[in-house]
Write a protein that holds these residues in place. Structure first.
Motif, mmCIF file in Angstrom:
data_model
loop_
_atom_site.group_PDB
_atom_site.id
_atom_site.type_symbol
_atom_site.label_atom_id
_atom_site.label_comp_id
_atom_site.label_asym_id
_atom_site.label_seq_id
_atom_site.Cartn_x
_atom_site.Cartn_y
_atom_site.Cartn_z
ATOM 1 N N LYS A 164 0.847 -1.191 0.000
ATOM 2 C CA LYS A 164 0.000 0.000 0.000
ATOM 3 C C LYS A 164 0.883 1.241 0.000
ATOM 4 C CE LYS A 164 -3.929 2.118 2.381
ATOM 5 N NZ LYS A 164 -4.882 2.003 3.530
ATOM 6 N N GLY A 165 0.513 2.228 -0.808
ATOM 7 C CA GLY A 165 1.272 3.470 -0.855
ATOM 8 C C GLY A 165 1.071 4.196 -2.166
ATOM 9 N N GLU A 166 2.129 4.900 -2.600
ATOM 10 C CA GLU A 166 2.043 5.709 -3.800
ATOM 11 C C GLU A 166 3.382 5.729 -4.511
ATOM 12 O OE1 GLU A 166 1.574 10.421 -4.530
ATOM 13 O OE2 GLU A 166 -0.127 9.501 -3.471
ATOM 14 N N ILE A 167 3.356 5.583 -5.829
ATOM 15 C CA ILE A 167 4.567 5.643 -6.648
ATOM 16 C C ILE A 167 4.314 6.608 -7.801
ATOM 17 C CG2 ILE A 167 6.221 4.343 -8.035
ATOM 18 C CD1 ILE A 167 5.430 1.846 -6.552
ATOM 19 N N ASP A 168 5.105 7.684 -7.852
ATOM 20 C CA ASP A 168 4.970 8.699 -8.898
ATOM 21 C C ASP A 168 3.526 9.168 -9.072
ATOM 22 O OD1 ASP A 168 7.646 8.936 -9.518
ATOM 23 O OD2 ASP A 168 7.588 7.363 -11.045
ATOM 24 N N GLY A 169 2.855 9.425 -7.947
ATOM 25 C CA GLY A 169 1.500 9.931 -7.975
ATOM 26 C C GLY A 169 0.424 8.887 -8.186
ATOM 27 N N LYS A 170 0.796 7.630 -8.366
ATOM 28 C CA LYS A 170 -0.173 6.557 -8.580
ATOM 29 C C LYS A 170 -0.334 5.747 -7.291
ATOM 30 C CE LYS A 170 -1.178 2.507 -11.421
ATOM 31 N NZ LYS A 170 -0.696 1.607 -12.512
ATOM 32 N N GLU A 171 -1.562 5.628 -6.842
ATOM 33 C CA GLU A 171 -1.829 4.894 -5.605
ATOM 34 C C GLU A 171 -1.739 3.385 -5.835
ATOM 35 O OE1 GLU A 171 -5.446 5.990 -3.726
ATOM 36 O OE2 GLU A 171 -4.829 8.067 -3.357
ATOM 37 N N GLU A 172 -1.152 2.718 -4.844
ATOM 38 C CA GLU A 172 -1.009 1.260 -4.881
ATOM 39 C C GLU A 172 -1.711 0.663 -3.665
ATOM 40 O OE1 GLU A 172 0.564 -0.624 -7.153
ATOM 41 O OE2 GLU A 172 1.347 1.028 -8.388
ATOM 42 N N ASP A 173 -2.522 -0.343 -3.907
ATOM 43 C CA ASP A 173 -3.187 -1.063 -2.816
ATOM 44 C C ASP A 173 -3.502 -2.471 -3.322
ATOM 45 O OD1 ASP A 173 -4.532 -1.962 -0.624
ATOM 46 O OD2 ASP A 173 -5.943 -0.299 -0.512
ATOM 47 N N ASN A 174 -2.543 -3.372 -3.140
ATOM 48 C CA ASN A 174 -2.669 -4.726 -3.691
ATOM 49 C C ASN A 174 -2.432 -5.775 -2.617
ATOM 50 O OD1 ASN A 174 -2.894 -3.787 -6.508
ATOM 51 N ND2 ASN A 174 -0.743 -3.188 -6.240
ATOM 52 N N SER A 175 -3.097 -6.900 -2.774
ATOM 53 C CA SER A 175 -2.940 -8.014 -1.848
ATOM 54 C C SER A 175 -2.833 -9.310 -2.642
ATOM 55 C CB SER A 175 -4.133 -8.098 -0.892
ATOM 56 O OG SER A 175 -3.941 -9.131 0.052
ATOM 57 N N SER A 176 -1.840 -10.119 -2.304
ATOM 58 C CA SER A 176 -1.640 -11.387 -3.011
ATOM 59 C C SER A 176 -1.536 -12.533 -2.007
ATOM 60 C CB SER A 176 -0.378 -11.333 -3.869
ATOM 61 O OG SER A 176 0.757 -11.031 -3.093
ATOM 62 N N ASN A 177 -1.993 -13.686 -2.432
ATOM 63 C CA ASN A 177 -1.958 -14.884 -1.598
ATOM 64 C C ASN A 177 -0.587 -15.544 -1.705
ATOM 65 O OD1 ASN A 177 -2.363 -17.401 -0.366
ATOM 66 N ND2 ASN A 177 -4.500 -17.459 -0.978
ATOM 67 N N ILE A 178 0.089 -15.732 -0.562
ATOM 68 C CA ILE A 178 1.407 -16.374 -0.570
ATOM 69 C C ILE A 178 1.368 -17.695 0.203
ATOM 70 C CG2 ILE A 178 2.698 -14.234 -0.876
ATOM 71 C CD1 ILE A 178 3.271 -14.280 2.140
ATOM 72 N N ARG A 179 0.200 -18.327 0.201
ATOM 73 C CA ARG A 179 0.032 -19.587 0.933
ATOM 74 C C ARG A 179 1.000 -20.666 0.417
ATOM 75 N NH1 ARG A 179 -4.196 -21.648 4.223
ATOM 76 N NH2 ARG A 179 -3.408 -23.579 5.102
ATOM 77 N N GLU A 180 1.221 -20.696 -0.891
ATOM 78 C CA GLU A 180 2.104 -21.712 -1.455
ATOM 79 C C GLU A 180 3.559 -21.514 -1.035
ATOM 80 O OE1 GLU A 180 1.646 -21.953 -5.643
ATOM 81 O OE2 GLU A 180 -0.422 -22.706 -5.555
ATOM 82 N N GLN A 181 3.918 -20.288 -0.672
ATOM 83 C CA GLN A 181 5.291 -20.017 -0.221
ATOM 84 C C GLN A 181 5.433 -20.073 1.297
ATOM 85 O OE1 GLN A 181 3.766 -17.602 -2.504
ATOM 86 N NE2 GLN A 181 4.521 -18.994 -4.091
#
Length: 213
Positions: free
Chosen positions: A141-158
Motif C-alpha cells: 500500500k502506498g504511492e509511486i509517482d503519484g499513482k496509488e497502490e493497494d494490492n494483496s496477493s496470496n502467498i500460501r504456497e510459499q
C-alpha cells in the motif's frame, strides 16, 4: 451389591465434579501482538532498497488453568493469532514514492504453558506451542509517482502450514477474575519458502488481558 456400586460411582463422580470446579478455571483472552520474521535484513544501498520492521496484530481465544498446587498449574490455550513482518521501500532520487509491504500470517495457536506462582497472583510461564497456518498474504500500500497502490496477493504456497515454537512470559491475576499477561514467542520452524540458504522464523512479543470464570 449393584446398589452399593452405583452409590460409590455417584459419590466419586460428585467428588470429582466438585474438585474439578475448584481446580480448573476457564477463561477468554484478547491480546496485542508485535511480531517480526527473522531472516529479513535491511538492504539499503546508494539511497534505495528495503527496510524491515515489526508488524502489529492481535490474538483472541480461550484457555483453561488446571491447578495442582498453590504454586504449580498448567494452562492449555487455543488462540487465533496474526503475525508477520512489515517492510518499507526506499526509492531512488528520481522516483517519488512511499510504499509499504506487509507479510500477514494468521495461525491457530495451540499451546500448553507450565505456570509457577512466585506470589499468590504473579506467575512465570513457559511452554511449547504448535501453530497451524490459516492464511498468508502479502499486502502493498502506498504511492509511486503519484499513482496509488493497494494490492494483496496470496502467498500460501510459499508458506509452511505448521510452526513449532516456545512461549515464555509472566502473568498477573486479580481476585475478581481479570488477568494481565506479557509474553515472548520464539518460532523454530522455517515459515517461508523464499531462499534455500535463509531460514525465516516467527518472533512475537505479546500483551494480553483475559478473564477467568
Amino acid at each position: 451389591m449393584k446398589k452399593i456400586v452405583m452409590i460409590v460411582v455417584v459419590v466419586i463422580s460428585t467428588t470429582l465434579s466438585v474438585n474439578g470446579q475448584e481446580l480448573i478455571r476457564y477463561g477468554v483472552k484478547l491480546g496485542y501482538n508485535l511480531s517480526s520474521i527473522s531472516g529479513f535484513e535491511n538492504n539499503v544501498t546508494n539511497g534505495e532498497g528495503i527496510t524491515y520492521a515489526s508488524l502489529s496484530g492481535y490474538s483472541i481465544g480461550g484457555f483453561a488453568e488446571i491447578s495442582f498446587t498453590d504454586e504449580l498449574s498448567v494452562q492449555p490455550e487455543l488462540l487465533y493469532s496474526t503475525k508477520g513482518n512489515s517492510s518499507k521501500y526506499i526509492f531512488p532520487s528520481d522516483v517519488e514514492g512511499d510504499l509499504e509491504g506487509d507479510i500477514k500470517l494468521a495461525y491457530v495457536d495451540v499451546s500448553v504453558l507450565g505456570k509457577y506462582y512466585l506470589t499468590q497472583d504473579l506467575s512465570f510461564e513457559l511452554g511449547p506451542q504448535l501453530s497451524f497456518l490459516t492464511s498468508a498474504k502479502y499486502h502493498t500500500k502506498g504511492e509511486i509517482d503519484g499513482k496509488e497502490e493497494d494490492n494483496s496477493s496470496n502467498i500460501r504456497e510459499q508458506s509452511k502450514s505448521v510452526d513449532i515454537g516456545l512461549n515464555i512470559g509472566a502473568s498477573y491475576k486479580f481476585d475478581f477474575g481479570l488477568n494481565l499477561g506479557l509474553r515472548y514467542g520464539i518460532g523454530f520452524s522455517d515459515v517461508l519458502e523464499l531462499y534455500d540458504n535463509v531460514k525465516y522464523t516467527n518472533r512475537v512479543f505479546g500483551l494480553s488481558t483475559g478473564y477467568a470464570f
